[in-house]
Scaffold this active site. Structure first.
Site, short mmCIF file in Angstrom:
data_model
loop_
_atom_site.label_atom_id
_atom_site.label_comp_id
_atom_site.label_asym_id
_atom_site.label_seq_id
_atom_site.Cartn_x
_atom_site.Cartn_y
_atom_site.Cartn_z
N VAL A 128 -3.92 2.77 -0.31
CA VAL A 128 -4.54 1.73 -1.44
C VAL A 128 -3.17 1.05 -2.08
O VAL A 128 -1.97 1.50 -1.69
CB VAL A 128 -5.14 2.67 -2.49
CG1 VAL A 128 -6.33 3.17 -2.03
CG2 VAL A 128 -4.13 3.55 -3.24
N ASN A 156 0.84 -1.14 0.12
CA ASN A 156 -0.09 0.15 0.00
C ASN A 156 0.85 1.25 -0.07
O ASN A 156 2.01 1.32 0.73
CB ASN A 156 -0.83 0.00 1.34
CG ASN A 156 -1.97 -1.16 0.92
OD1 ASN A 156 -3.05 -0.86 0.53
ND2 ASN A 156 -1.67 -2.21 1.45
N ASP A 157 0.25 2.36 -0.47
CA ASP A 157 1.07 3.51 -0.35
C ASP A 157 0.36 4.52 0.69
O ASP A 157 -0.41 4.05 1.43
CB ASP A 157 0.81 4.27 -1.78
CG ASP A 157 -0.49 4.76 -2.43
OD1 ASP A 157 -1.30 4.87 -1.30
OD2 ASP A 157 -0.76 5.08 -3.37
N PRO A 158 1.19 5.49 0.72
CA PRO A 158 0.41 6.57 1.98
C PRO A 158 -0.88 6.98 1.99
O PRO A 158 -1.50 7.21 2.81
CB PRO A 158 1.46 7.87 1.66
CG PRO A 158 2.66 7.32 1.04
CD PRO A 158 2.21 6.16 0.28
#
Length: 172
Positions: A29, A24-26
């Site tokens: 998602v 996941n990214d910040p």
């Protein structure tokens, strides 16, 4: 040998897994490049379903580099979601292979798709079947068969058993 009649696209091969935290990214998602990794997982497991391992292909001097990729995002996947990747062959020749992918969000209790850690056979879905889960992302990749010097090779000459396994799977 007579020209093979190939039923393209092929049936769908499915595999399920949980989204890991580090994917996941910040924004919370799945980071976009992870979908390409998931596509590779789908290809690898589809080949395994046919009785071959990428490791053995490479030991035989056969490589399958990516030459084109496409992704379309619908809805995001998130940490701990149970997702399925469905993979099928859309074009196939002695020199090239193209794949299509669909990534779906699965219900927590959906057992229609085998888990990546499950032993045994995973389900195969007919080419026109409605795939389990809610669609999230789709894409495609194109690959060329090459040797260790990255020179194109004919699959039927380099690894005939794999070539004929693919042909047989596409004649069903």
């Amino acid at each position: 040998m007579a020209k093979e009649r190939l039923n393209l696209p092929s049936d769908w091969h499915g595999i399920a897994f949980r989204v890991r935290y580090q994917e996941n990214d910040p924004m919370g998602v799945v980071y976009h490049t992870n979908y390409l990794n998931w596509f590779e997982l789908g290809r690898t497991e589809m080949i395994r379903d046919l009785g071959f391992r990428y490791r053995d292909m490479e030991a035989a001097g056969l490589l399958l580099p990516l030459i084109d990729a496409s992704l379309s995002y619908g809805h995001p996947a998130r940490y701990d979601d149970r997702v399925a990747i469905y993979t099928r062959i859309t074009e196939f020749s002695k020199l090239r292979i193209d794949y299509e992918y669909k990534i779906h969000l699965l219900d927590e209790h959906d057992t229609a798709v085998g888990d990546s850690s499950s032993a045994g056979e995973r389900p195969i879905f007919k080419r026109d079947a409605e795939l389990p889960g809610t669609p999230l992302t789709s894409g495609s990749t194109r690959h060329v068969w090459v040797n260790k010097d990255f020179k194109p090779v004919r699959l039927d000459k380099q690894v005939p058993a794999l070539y004929y396994a693919l042909v047989e799977s596409l004649q069903m």
